[in-house]
Design a protein around this motif. Structure first.
Motif: not given
Length: 696
Positions: A603-604, A607, A590-591, A587-588, A610-611, A594, A639
């Protein structure tokens, strides 16, 4: 003192008055494995046999060779074979059709296979009715100085013929045969000032070699077999042509005389090269002296021609088989290398030079779309047509799996299972590399093969240490937690970097020192030119005479740079069962990615999507998976989450109080597009987000 192989106890014929008569000489070829004997027309005449009277067996000679003589000859030949001798000569009595007897001389040359087993006897049958009363070396000569000198010269010439024939036995190609004949030292030993080798090519005789004197003329490089030239006549009639003086050259062959007249040539001989009953060429020897060509001279020259004929035929067959084998293998390799945006690729293949032995080395280049390309080299065990056939099948299977979308490790595992199912008993090694030319991300997988080499843009060069699996075709081992058995290693290939893949034929050495070959490869790659085509030629030059005779495949890929103005990634993170840090790290990453790609406002959503996909893998599968984030050539953030389960996800409606079942619904609402793709034994769930274009 008797010559080796000649019987001093027999009664030799008295010297007749016709000492200047021309002796007839024919050739024979005896296959010891099959027992078949071939006699050319002149040899049949020497034994006074018609073609329909001889059945090609030793028994068929009994009507002309008395039983006692035949037994003596067989005993002498058997003794020569036992002692390992390659040459043997003897006189024997033969019966004529009218019941009278006549003397015949036989000169044989024994051919041995690579295991030193005699398998063939070739030689000359000569009518010896007009030989002098004491055959050479029997000890019944006059004993004067001249006679001793002649006998010494005869022994010297016999040694020259034996040595030349022994050297020719090792010649494998036509060029090697001609090199032996053009050797100035060999010419001097034969007493000739020039040698010419003509090879039958269709209905013509092609001058394949000419040594020392400079008698070659382009006008007579090709002559028709029916033309009035001595070499053509020797081929046409399968009889030697002896020219004892310049007058004979001028009188018998007017078309040749203008080329002979300015040369210091006074005599010559043209010998037919006969193999398996047909002319395959002719040998010409020119002398700077008048020559009378005694019976012994003619016997030695015909023996020399017999050895050359066998060597030439073997060389011709070797080259034909080698060309056929190499052509077959090349048809199994890619017919062309595709142009790939963002990279320059060079390939090379060299056959082993082992005649019809054909190897299983290969290379391939596979465009995968979206700026990705796959490259590989491999080697199937063995050197025969079966190895080449397996290579062709394996290359196509690997290509199909990769184009279908399987991951490098899965494609390798499936190819290994395929080779096991073929039940050929063979294994193969392979290295596969998949390059994203947009981002420079390089994925490598190895199956018992040489490790790849990377040359950086600054000229530094190193081997890439990657984990490897077993060779393809090795029976699978049912071990828990081993996955596909072919782990993937990732690294980055920067613009200007080059990737080198090859088979072991490039680094093998005759002394077996593989490390020395690898060091030479690294040094040549480090100091070689940056252009991949030029570098490929330099690396192929490493094989040369130091190679171990194996075939070789080489592939070079140089990354030019990013083929599209925008690009990024891919970022990959392994999702192992029980690893609580992996999702947070993903997640880190990816953010951060992005935001770097200009989609901070999304970004939210990205993320969260993806989560949800990562959670599905960790909750609903046993083997974990992998998450990948990249920017496509179309400018979308993509993704991909892969896992080893073949069960496809199902979107369902969750109740108001349900604690699960909303993952795919969220992905569908958040992403611009999403879907599922099969990947080998598992699947890939993906989603894409459009990235806003920056303002002008």
């Amino acid at each position: 003192m008797a010559h080796r192989g000649e019987d001093p106890e027999v009664d030799w014929p008295a010297r007749p008055d016709t000492s200047l008569a021309l002796n007839r000489m024919g050739t024979f070829d005896w296959d010891l494995d099959s027992g078949r004997i071939h006699l050319d027309p002149t040899a049949l005449e020497v034994l006074d046999l018609r073609p329909d009277e001889f059945d090609g067996t030793a028994a068929g000679l009994r009507q002309r060779i008395p039983a006692a003589e035949q037994a003596r000859l067989e005993e002498r030949i058997a003794q020569a074979l036992k002692e390992g001798r390659t040459h043997y000569g003897a006189y024997f009595r033969s019966l004529r059709r009218d019941g009278s007897s006549s003397w015949t001389h036989v000169q044989v040359h024994v051919l041995r296979d690579p295991d030193d087993r005699p398998h063939r006897v070739i030689g000359i049958l000569r009518d010896a009715a007009h030989d002098h009363g004491s055959p050479p070396g029997t000890g019944t000569g006059s004993g004067d100085g001249a006679g001793d000198g002649e006998r010494a010269e005869g022994r010297r010439m016999t040694g020259v013929v034996e040595r030349t024939t022994a050297i020719l036995a090792h010649a494998r190609t036509v060029s090697e045969v001609t090199d032996v004949l053009k050797d100035p030292e060999a010419l001097g030993h034969l007493g000739a000032v020039s040698v010419m080798l003509g090879v039958v090519d269709g209905g013509r005789v092609r001058l394949a070699a000419e040594g020392r004197l400079g008698s070659y003329r382009p006008e007579i490089e090709y002559t028709r077999i029916d033309e009035q030239y001595p070499m053509s006549e020797a081929v046409r009639t399968m009889r030697p042509v002896f020219l004892a003086s310049r007058e004979e050259f001028q009188g018998r062959y007017p078309p040749l005389w203008p080329y002979i007249e300015p040369l210091d040539v006074r005599s010559g001989v043209y010998l037919p090269l006969i193999a398996q009953g047909r002319s395959i060429g002719a040998l010409g020897l020119l002398y700077a002296r008048d020559a009378d060509f005694t019976a012994e001279d003619r016997t030695l020259l015909m023996a020399l021609a017999g050895g050359i004929a066998q060597s030439l035929q073997r060389a011709i067959l070797f080259e034909q088989e080698h060309d056929l084998a190499e052509g077959l293998q090349r048809t199994l390799l890619p017919r062309r290398i595709p142009e790939v945006a963002g990279a320059r690729i060079a390939v090379r293949y060299r056959a082993s030079g082992l005649g019809r032995d054909i190897g299983g080395d290969w290379y391939d280049v596979i465009p995968l779309g979206e700026g990705r390309v796959g490259v590989m080299t491999g080697d199937v065990e063995g050197h025969d047509t079966d190895a080449a056939a397996v290579m062709g099948q394996l290359r196509i299977v690997l290509r199909a799996y990769l184009i279908e979308g399987h991951t490098p490790g899965t494609a390798m595992a499936r190819a290994s299972a395929f080779l096991c199912e073929l039940a050929t008993g063979r294994v193969a090694t392979c290295t596969y590399a998949e390059v994203d030319l947009t981002t420079g991300m390089l994925q490598l997988v190895r199956a018992g093969h040489l490790e790849p080499v990377v040359r950086r843009g600054d000229g530094s060069c190193h081997r890439v240490q990657i984990a490897g699996g077993l060779p393809l075709g090795t029976p699978p081992r049912d071990l828990p937690g081993t996955g596909t058995g072919y782990p993937v290693t990732s690294l980055e290939l920067h613009p200007g970097d080059s990737l080198l893949l090859c088979t072991d034929g490039l680094v093998e050495r005759a002394d077996g020192d593989l490390d020395a070959g690898m060091r030479a490869l690294l040094e040549a790659a480090r100091t070689g030119p940056a252009d991949v085509e030029e570098l490929a030629d330099v690396l192929c030059g490493l094989v040369g005479d130091a190679g171990a005779g194996d075939d070789m495949a080489l592939l070079l890929l140089r990354r030019r740079g990013t083929p599209v103005p925008r690009g990024g990634g891919p970022l990959r993170q392994r999702l192992a069962p029980g690893d609580q840090d992996a999702p947070a790290l993903a997640r880190h990453l990816i953010r951060a990615a992005v935001a770097a790609w200009g989609a901070w406002e999304q970004a939210d959503e990205i993320e969260l999507a993806a989560d949800e996909l990562m959670t599905n893998v960790l909750v609903h599968t046993d083997g974990g998976g992998q998450v990948c984030l990249r920017l496509t050539a179309e400018g979308r953030i993509r993704i991909e989450v892969e896992d080893t389960s073949s069960a496809l996800p199902q979107r369902r409606e969750a109740g108001d109080w349900a604690v699960s079942g909303r993952g795919l619904m969220l992905v569908d609402r958040l992403a611009d597009d999403w879907g599922v793709e099969p990947r080998g034994g598992g699947k890939c769930v993906w989603c894409e987000f459009a990235v806003p274009q920056p303002a002008a």
